[in-house]
Motif scaffolding. Structure first.
Motif, PDB file in Angstrom:
ATOM      1  N   UNK A 267       0.841  -1.191   0.000  1.00  0.00           N
ATOM      2  CA  UNK A 267       0.000   0.000   0.000  1.00  0.00           C
ATOM      3  C   UNK A 267       0.881   1.246   0.000  1.00  0.00           C
ATOM      4  N   UNK A 268       1.057   1.864  -1.193  1.00  0.00           N
ATOM      5  CA  UNK A 268       1.839   3.098  -1.347  1.00  0.00           C
ATOM      6  C   UNK A 268       3.251   2.949  -0.761  1.00  0.00           C
ATOM      7  N   UNK A 269       3.980   1.972  -1.273  1.00  0.00           N
ATOM      8  CA  UNK A 269       5.338   1.694  -0.802  1.00  0.00           C
ATOM      9  C   UNK A 269       6.356   2.314  -1.751  1.00  0.00           C
ATOM     10  N   UNK A 270       7.325   3.021  -1.184  1.00  0.00           N
ATOM     11  CA  UNK A 270       8.434   3.586  -1.954  1.00  0.00           C
ATOM     12  C   UNK A 270       9.748   3.214  -1.284  1.00  0.00           C
ATOM     13  N   UNK A 271      10.738   2.806  -2.096  1.00  0.00           N
ATOM     14  CA  UNK A 271      12.066   2.503  -1.586  1.00  0.00           C
ATOM     15  C   UNK A 271      13.043   2.476  -2.747  1.00  0.00           C
ATOM     16  N   UNK A 460      17.224  -0.813   6.569  1.00  0.00           N
ATOM     17  CA  UNK A 460      16.100  -1.686   6.902  1.00  0.00           C
ATOM     18  C   UNK A 460      14.792  -0.969   6.589  1.00  0.00           C
ATOM     19  N   UNK A 461      13.852  -1.734   6.000  1.00  0.00           N
ATOM     20  CA  UNK A 461      12.476  -1.271   5.822  1.00  0.00           C
ATOM     21  C   UNK A 461      11.567  -2.212   6.598  1.00  0.00           C
ATOM     22  N   UNK A 462      10.708  -1.659   7.446  1.00  0.00           N
ATOM     23  CA  UNK A 462       9.775  -2.457   8.237  1.00  0.00           C
ATOM     24  C   UNK A 462       8.379  -2.328   7.628  1.00  0.00           C
ATOM     25  N   UNK A 463       7.794  -3.471   7.272  1.00  0.00           N
ATOM     26  CA  UNK A 463       6.447  -3.514   6.702  1.00  0.00           C
ATOM     27  C   UNK A 463       5.455  -4.064   7.714  1.00  0.00           C
ATOM     28  N   UNK A 464       4.247  -3.553   7.648  1.00  0.00           N
ATOM     29  CA  UNK A 464       3.131  -4.150   8.381  1.00  0.00           C
ATOM     30  C   UNK A 464       1.871  -3.886   7.585  1.00  0.00           C
ATOM     31  N   UNK A 465       1.114  -4.947   7.305  1.00  0.00           N
ATOM     32  CA  UNK A 465      -0.142  -4.852   6.556  1.00  0.00           C
ATOM     33  C   UNK A 465       0.038  -4.074   5.262  1.00  0.00           C
ATOM     34  N   UNK A 466       1.178  -4.310   4.597  1.00  0.00           N
ATOM     35  CA  UNK A 466       1.436  -3.724   3.298  1.00  0.00           C
ATOM     36  C   UNK A 466       1.968  -2.313   3.307  1.00  0.00           C
ATOM     37  N   UNK A 470       8.401   1.948   9.140  1.00  0.00           N
ATOM     38  CA  UNK A 470       9.679   2.490   9.593  1.00  0.00           C
ATOM     39  C   UNK A 470      10.742   2.133   8.572  1.00  0.00           C
ATOM     40  N   UNK A 471      11.721   3.020   8.365  1.00  0.00           N
ATOM     41  CA  UNK A 471      12.859   2.689   7.521  1.00  0.00           C
ATOM     42  C   UNK A 471      14.039   3.573   7.909  1.00  0.00           C
ATOM     43  N   UNK A 478      16.990  -0.801  14.256  1.00  0.00           N
ATOM     44  CA  UNK A 478      17.109  -1.898  15.207  1.00  0.00           C
ATOM     45  C   UNK A 478      17.924  -1.457  16.405  1.00  0.00           C
ATOM     46  N   UNK A 479      17.389  -1.696  17.571  1.00  0.00           N
ATOM     47  CA  UNK A 479      18.156  -1.443  18.784  1.00  0.00           C
ATOM     48  C   UNK A 479      19.265  -2.471  18.881  1.00  0.00           C
ATOM     49  N   UNK A 480      20.239  -2.281  19.778  1.00  0.00           N
ATOM     50  CA  UNK A 480      21.270  -3.301  19.967  1.00  0.00           C
ATOM     51  C   UNK A 480      20.648  -4.644  20.321  1.00  0.00           C
ATOM     52  N   UNK A 481      21.385  -5.766  20.066  1.00  0.00           N
ATOM     53  CA  UNK A 481      20.852  -7.090  20.382  1.00  0.00           C
ATOM     54  C   UNK A 481      20.316  -7.143  21.803  1.00  0.00           C
ATOM     55  N   UNK A 482      19.133  -7.799  21.949  1.00  0.00           N
ATOM     56  CA  UNK A 482      18.533  -7.931  23.262  1.00  0.00           C
ATOM     57  C   UNK A 482      17.612  -6.786  23.632  1.00  0.00           C
ATOM     58  N   UNK A 483      17.462  -5.787  22.751  1.00  0.00           N
ATOM     59  CA  UNK A 483      16.641  -4.615  23.053  1.00  0.00           C
ATOM     60  C   UNK A 483      15.356  -4.620  22.243  1.00  0.00           C
ATOM     61  N   UNK A 484      14.690  -5.788  22.171  1.00  0.00           N
ATOM     62  CA  UNK A 484      13.392  -5.926  21.491  1.00  0.00           C
ATOM     63  C   UNK A 484      13.460  -5.675  20.004  1.00  0.00           C
ATOM     64  N   UNK A 485      14.684  -5.746  19.425  1.00  0.00           N
ATOM     65  CA  UNK A 485      14.825  -5.623  17.982  1.00  0.00           C
ATOM     66  C   UNK A 485      14.114  -4.390  17.441  1.00  0.00           C
ATOM     67  N   UNK A 486      14.400  -3.251  18.080  1.00  0.00           N
ATOM     68  CA  UNK A 486      13.886  -1.987  17.572  1.00  0.00           C
ATOM     69  C   UNK A 486      12.432  -1.733  17.888  1.00  0.00           C
ATOM     70  N   UNK A 487      11.810  -2.625  18.643  1.00  0.00           N
ATOM     71  CA  UNK A 487      10.458  -2.369  19.105  1.00  0.00           C
ATOM     72  C   UNK A 487       9.362  -2.895  18.197  1.00  0.00           C
ATOM     73  N   UNK A 488       9.685  -3.287  16.943  1.00  0.00           N
ATOM     74  CA  UNK A 488       8.594  -3.695  16.035  1.00  0.00           C
ATOM     75  C   UNK A 488       7.979  -5.013  16.469  1.00  0.00           C
TER      76      UNK A 488
END
Length: 495
Positions: A267-271, A460-466, A470-471, A478-488
């Motif tokens: 849905x309206x993706x640009x990269x 990194x490009x983060x997709x959800x429901x098309x 975040x990019x 992405x947060x450092x290892x062990x930090x919920x992987x950037x919250x997504x």
């Protein structure tokens, strides 16, 4: 009587020894993890437990399920065993599902074959099984309309449908995102404990094995060994300076029509992706990652927007220009076996993209194939063998060799390393980075494994429901290892 007992099992493929004098058992209510590097014999052992070894395999020893030697069973008893007393979750879900049948029909077939239920009861049980594996889907959906993670959960529903006494799980969570992995693992563990079902878990994930298994058995070169050597993951490469634009998506939208209505793929993706750069695409199952990959490869067209490769629009390319574009991009798909013709030799499979070049002599073709196989750590004589003679990890390396053979500008890696153990992942990461440095190849890297994203990706490009939610650079997203992987992951879990 144990659900599974294996005594002094040996299996050979010609001169290659796949298993050598292996003895193990799985008790009721027990989870036994079978670990080891690719090619160590794990998948061969799982296939032997259901008498599914290929005809060229030479087998010695005993394999008993509930006391019955599976090698002596007739066809009727084998049909009752497979999918009935023993459920199997294959490593590659695309090979386990029939693309011509709905998911409800396929789950229902297991119930029809192995249980005495009315049509209404089967329909109700199908709905319940879909819910048990975490899917809120219509039974009328077809496998090709689902993501890889969703297809794997359908395969799990089929495996547990007849309430087996033994479950053979060959990398059952390899294609799932972290949230789905946790949910499916919890489901499998609860089934084992509640139903007193034995489970043989074939896995490369040592952390998963340590977390859920009652016992861990390590194979190496077909033999059981006492322990395994931990291998450190490769360090992510220094970010290369991206060159000319290789891939661009400009305000791309793609929707699919079905009985359930319109489903948004993107849905309206640009990269954009530059030469010598790695762009990781992450997100939960069904986010649109595979749709994006198909558009990048020219296998699908957007409903709106533009997809260009090297500045040229896939939609308008024809004839010679289209062939030139196809030479510039190759792919390693999530399920390698689904992209192989099982009747073709590895040499012919790897050489398949060469048809996009001018005439290549047989001698030159053989040399090119041998070089490609060597690049991914396979011997030249692998070219004369069929793909089913190789482990899942080895088949993935064959797929990578095929993608490399034309030295493309862009390789789409759709979970390309998910089937490999830690040691081979490190080797493949090093290989991919070396090729990128020497040849300037760009990678569109679709992944669920955040550690691999950190090792390989520049952005990194983060997709959800098309949609792109975040990019940015790896460090920013992405947060450092062990930090919920950037919250997504955490934000997806809260939905």
């Amino acid at each position: 009587m144990n659900p599974l007992e294996i005594e002094r099992l040996s299996v050979r493929y010609g001169k290659t020894v796949a298993l050598d004098d292996v003895t193990l058992s799985v008790a009721a209510g027990e989870i036994v993890a079978l670990a080891g590097p690719s090619g160590s014999g794990k998948s061969t052992l799982a296939a032997a437990a259901m008498n599914l070894l290929p005809p060229e395999a030479v087998e010695q020893g005993l394999v008993r399920v509930e006391g019955a030697d599976v090698t002596t069973l007739g066809e009727a008893d084998l049909r009752a065993l497979r999918g009935g007393r023993v459920g199997m979750i294959f490593q590659e879900p695309a090979t386990a599902l029939n693309p011509a049948l709905t998911i409800g029909r396929q789950i229902g077939e297991a119930l029809e074959q192995h249980m005495t239920l009315t049509r209404a009861e089967i329909a109700a049980e199908v709905i319940d099984l879909l819910k048990r594996v975490g899917l809120d889907l219509s039974p009328k959906r077809y496998p090709h309309t689902l993501s890889g993670g969703q297809r794997q959960r359908i395969a799990i529903a089929m495996a547990i449908a007849a309430k087996p006494v033994l479950l053979l799980a060959d990398e059952p969570t390899a294609s799932l995102d972290p949230v789905a992995q946790a949910e499916v693992v919890a489901l499998l563990v609860s089934l084992v404990r509640e139903r007193r079902m034995g489970m043989l878990l074939v896995t490369h994930d040592s952390a998963l094995a340590a977390r859920i298994a009652d016992r861990i058995i390590v194979l190496d070169q077909g033999r059981i060994i006492e322990g395994a050597v931990a291998v450190s993951a490769a360090v992510r490469h220094n970010v290369t300076e991206a060159g000319d634009e290789v891939l661009s998506l400009q305000d791309v939208t793609r929707t699919y029509s079905g009985r359930a209505g319109h489903v948004a793929g993107l849905n309206h993706v640009s990269l954009t992706l530059g030469r010598g750069e790695t762009l990781a695409i992450i997100g939960p199952s069904g986010a649109g990652k595979s749709t994006l990959a198909r558009l990048a490869l020219g296998l699908d067209q957007p409903d709106a927007g533009k997809v260009t490769l090297g500045g040229k629009d896939w939609r308008t390319a024809r004839g010679t220009a289209l062939r030139a574009m196809r030479r510039r991009v190759q792919a390693v798909f999530q399920d390698p076996a689904a992209s192989f013709d099982p009747r073709q030799t590895v040499g012919r499979i790897v050489a398949e993209p060469l048809h996009l070049l001018d005439a290549v002599s047989p001698a030159a073709r053989a040399a090119i194939v041998a070089e490609a196989l060597a690049q991914v750590g396979l011997p030249a004589d692998a070219a004369g063998r069929l793909p089913q003679a190789f482990s899942g990890g080895q088949r993935q390396r064959i797929a990578i060799a095929r993608a490399l053979i034309l030295r493309p500008d862009l390789i789409v890696l759709d979970e390309a390393l998910s089937a490999l153990d830690d040691a081979l992942r490190a080797e493949m990461v090093s290989l991919l980075l070396d090729l990128q440095t020497r040849l300037g190849i760009a990678y569109l890297f679709i992944a669920h494994d955040m550690d691999l994203v950190r090792q390989l990706a520049d952005r990194v490009v983060v997709l959800r429901e098309g949609r792109v939610i975040q990019k940015g650079t790896v460090e920013a997203v992405l947060a450092p290892p062990g930090m919920n992987d950037g919250g997504w992951i955490a934000s997806h879990r809260s939905r």
